[in-house]
Design a protein around this motif. Structure first.
Motif, PDB file in Angstrom:
ATOM      1  N   UNK A   1       0.814  -1.216   0.000  1.00 34.79           N
ATOM      2  CA  UNK A   1       0.000   0.000   0.000  1.00 34.79           C
ATOM      3  C   UNK A   1       0.845   1.262   0.000  1.00 34.79           C
ATOM      4  N   UNK A   2       1.925   1.253   0.755  1.00 34.85           N
ATOM      5  CA  UNK A   2       2.762   2.424   0.886  1.00 34.85           C
ATOM      6  C   UNK A   2       4.197   2.074   0.520  1.00 34.85           C
ATOM      7  N   UNK A   3       4.978   3.118   0.224  1.00 38.80           N
ATOM      8  CA  UNK A   3       6.375   2.928  -0.137  1.00 38.80           C
ATOM      9  C   UNK A   3       7.237   3.935   0.622  1.00 38.80           C
ATOM     10  N   UNK A   4       8.440   3.507   0.953  1.00 39.97           N
ATOM     11  CA  UNK A   4       9.454   4.415   1.449  1.00 39.97           C
ATOM     12  C   UNK A   4      10.688   4.253   0.567  1.00 39.97           C
ATOM     13  N   UNK A   5      11.501   5.305   0.500  1.00 34.81           N
ATOM     14  CA  UNK A   5      12.637   5.315  -0.407  1.00 34.81           C
ATOM     15  C   UNK A   5      13.921   5.608   0.357  1.00 34.81           C
ATOM     16  N   UNK A   6      14.971   4.896  -0.014  1.00 35.52           N
ATOM     17  CA  UNK A   6      16.314   5.148   0.480  1.00 35.52           C
ATOM     18  C   UNK A   6      17.146   5.711  -0.670  1.00 35.52           C
ATOM     19  N   UNK A   7      17.989   6.681  -0.363  1.00 32.78           N
ATOM     20  CA  UNK A   7      18.897   7.213  -1.367  1.00 32.78           C
ATOM     21  C   UNK A   7      20.113   6.300  -1.441  1.00 32.78           C
ATOM     22  N   UNK A   8      20.453   5.835  -2.646  1.00 34.31           N
ATOM     23  CA  UNK A   8      21.610   4.963  -2.851  1.00 34.31           C
ATOM     24  C   UNK A   8      22.795   5.844  -3.209  1.00 34.31           C
ATOM     25  N   UNK A   9      23.712   6.005  -2.282  1.00 37.61           N
ATOM     26  CA  UNK A   9      24.904   6.831  -2.525  1.00 37.61           C
ATOM     27  C   UNK A   9      26.030   6.038  -3.162  1.00 37.61           C
ATOM     28  N   UNK A  10      26.069   4.736  -2.933  1.00 44.15           N
ATOM     29  CA  UNK A  10      27.129   3.887  -3.493  1.00 44.15           C
ATOM     30  C   UNK A  10      26.520   2.539  -3.824  1.00 44.15           C
ATOM     31  N   UNK A  11      26.230   2.323  -5.109  1.00 44.48           N
ATOM     32  CA  UNK A  11      25.586   1.086  -5.528  1.00 44.48           C
ATOM     33  C   UNK A  11      26.493  -0.122  -5.302  1.00 44.48           C
ATOM     34  N   UNK A  12      27.804   0.055  -5.442  1.00 44.53           N
ATOM     35  CA  UNK A  12      28.722  -1.073  -5.284  1.00 44.53           C
ATOM     36  C   UNK A  12      28.740  -1.596  -3.850  1.00 44.53           C
ATOM     37  N   UNK A  13      28.472  -0.730  -2.868  1.00 39.89           N
ATOM     38  CA  UNK A  13      28.497  -1.180  -1.472  1.00 39.89           C
ATOM     39  C   UNK A  13      27.323  -2.103  -1.157  1.00 39.89           C
ATOM     40  N   UNK A  14      26.243  -2.024  -1.938  1.00 38.51           N
ATOM     41  CA  UNK A  14      25.101  -2.906  -1.709  1.00 38.51           C
ATOM     42  C   UNK A  14      25.420  -4.342  -2.055  1.00 38.51           C
TER      43      UNK A  14
END
Length: 422
Positions: free
Chosen positions: A274-287
């Motif tokens: 129903x709802x969404x929250x968003x995280x800012x990805x500052x470094x995709x490689x660290x994921x």
């Protein structure tokens, strides 16, 4: 005729209630106008101070039933909560679902016979706290006079909130803006114009990004799906927004932009349906650091999440990968695959190989242009049992299908005793 209702005696002392004296049926419009204006406190109750003609109310009935409150929300870009007073506290009778809008207006409804009259609650928390000693749920503003009931409701109410997995909390390349409304827009702003604290961490409060937020001038995203909202931001604001999703402990690409705009933002979306929250990805490689065994710097393709150890290799790969949609690579749950259909290795005792030939007759129809008319058939019976293999049989003519079916029935009658033996 007027829908005006005077406040009950126990509500007249409430400073947080604004009951506008109207001589018509537009009490809800006066309340909305009062909430949107900056009139001084001493003249709030005068109807003449509010311009309701600035509000949109297409297809809205007056006096306004609860069913039409949502129309006012959409047309005027507002969030409206409506409560009723039960003598002790408030019961919420209408809760806004338009979380994309910034302005929230709380209204109190009093019924004059069956005619609704609306009163503006200028400060909902002050009003609730001044009614009676109680417990207030901050998520839904529902009031309880029993600690036991409040505790039970608190556990139920938390189930509607989005739980952030511990795996996401531990990632270094992510941070979230603390915004109650327009979370997508604030996240994009923070991704484009990051602010840092004195200790080197990212600023999470929206006040740090307010000027940049206004500068971007986001379009109205009300009632839009996330795919349509991202597309509208890309076209109107010229910003590439890449969205990744978190499912079953893994991160996958969801929306990857193909545009060549210089500004871009990488976001990670977590949803409960129903709802969404968003995280800012500052470094995709660290994921994806756990997928790389070496400590060397690595580069990740946003479209397929493949990992490369040099930027040149990534650039070569992206030229090819850009022609495909975002890919979600999944592996089988079973670590070992074994062949289990041994019955398919058993030789079949009787096999009939058959082939039909047909002519095409035009029909003159659009959906079915030709009709297939069988004119010949050939078949051969094969068996590993001695004496049961038969030579090829050919039939021609329009009655060939009937002859073929009659022969199949005859073959079954002649070989069925072999199956009864086993």
């Amino acid at each position: 005729m007027s829908d005006y209702v005077d406040l009950p005696a126990d509500l007249k002392r409430k400073n947080s209630l604004v009951n506008i004296r109207n001589n018509d049926n537009y009490s809800i419009l006066y309340c909305l106008s009062a909430a949107l204006s900056n009139k001084p406190k001493f003249n709030r109750c005068r109807k003449s101070h509010y311009q309701i003609t600035m509000l949109k109310a297409v297809d809205v009935m007056f006096p306004t039933p609860l069913e039409d409150v949502e129309k006012l929300e959409i047309q005027n870009s507002l969030r409206i909560h409506v409560y009723e007073y039960n003598g002790c506290g408030l019961n919420q009778v209408f809760k806004s679902k338009k979380k994309i809008f910034k302005k929230l207006v709380n209204l109190l409804i009093l019924n004059k016979d069956t005619t609704p009259h609306y009163i503006w609650i200028s400060n909902i928390k002050t009003f609730v706290k001044s009614t009676k000693i109680s417990w207030l749920c901050k998520s839904c503003l529902k009031q309880f006079y029993s600690m036991v009931e409040y505790s039970i409701h608190l556990n139920e109410c938390k189930t509607n909130e989005i739980e952030i997995p511990a795996k996401i909390h531990s990632k270094k390349g992510l941070f979230k803006v603390d915004s109650k409304e327009n979370h997508l827009q604030w996240s994009i702003t923070a991704a484009l114009y990051p602010k840092f604290q004195k200790n080197g961490g990212k600023c999470k409060n929206t006040a740090s990004y307010a000027k940049k937020y206004d500068k971007i001038n986001f379009p109205d995203l009300a009632e839009l799906k996330i795919q349509d909202a991202i597309k509208l931001i890309r076209d109107k604001c010229r910003i590439n927004v890449n969205v990744f999703i978190y499912e079953k402990g893994e991160i996958f690409p969801f929306i990857i932009s193909n545009s060549n705009h210089q500004k871009f933002a990488d976001l990670l979306m977590i949803s409960n349906g129903c709802e969404q929250i968003f995280f800012i990805v500052t470094d995709l490689s660290s994921l994806y650091s756990e997928r790389v065994k070496t400590r060397r710097k690595h580069f990740v393709c946003r479209r397929c999440l493949d990992i490369f150890l040099s930027r040149d290799k990534l650039s070569e790969h992206e030229e090819l990968c850009r022609s495909f949609k975002a890919q979600k690579i999944t592996m089988a749950d079973k670590k070992e695959l074994k062949f289990t259909h041994f019955r398919k290795q058993v030789e079949v005792p009787f096999i009939v190989y058959a082939d039909f030939e047909a002519i095409l007759k035009p029909t003159g129809k659009e959906n079915q242009t030709h009709e297939h008319i069988p004119v010949s058939v050939a078949y051969k019976l094969y068996s590993y049992i001695k004496g049961e293999t038969r030579s090829t049989v050919v039939y021609t003519g329009l009655d060939c299908p009937k002859k073929f079916i009659d022969d199949l029935i005859g073959i079954y009658d002649s070989v069925k005793h072999y199956f009864k033996m086993n």
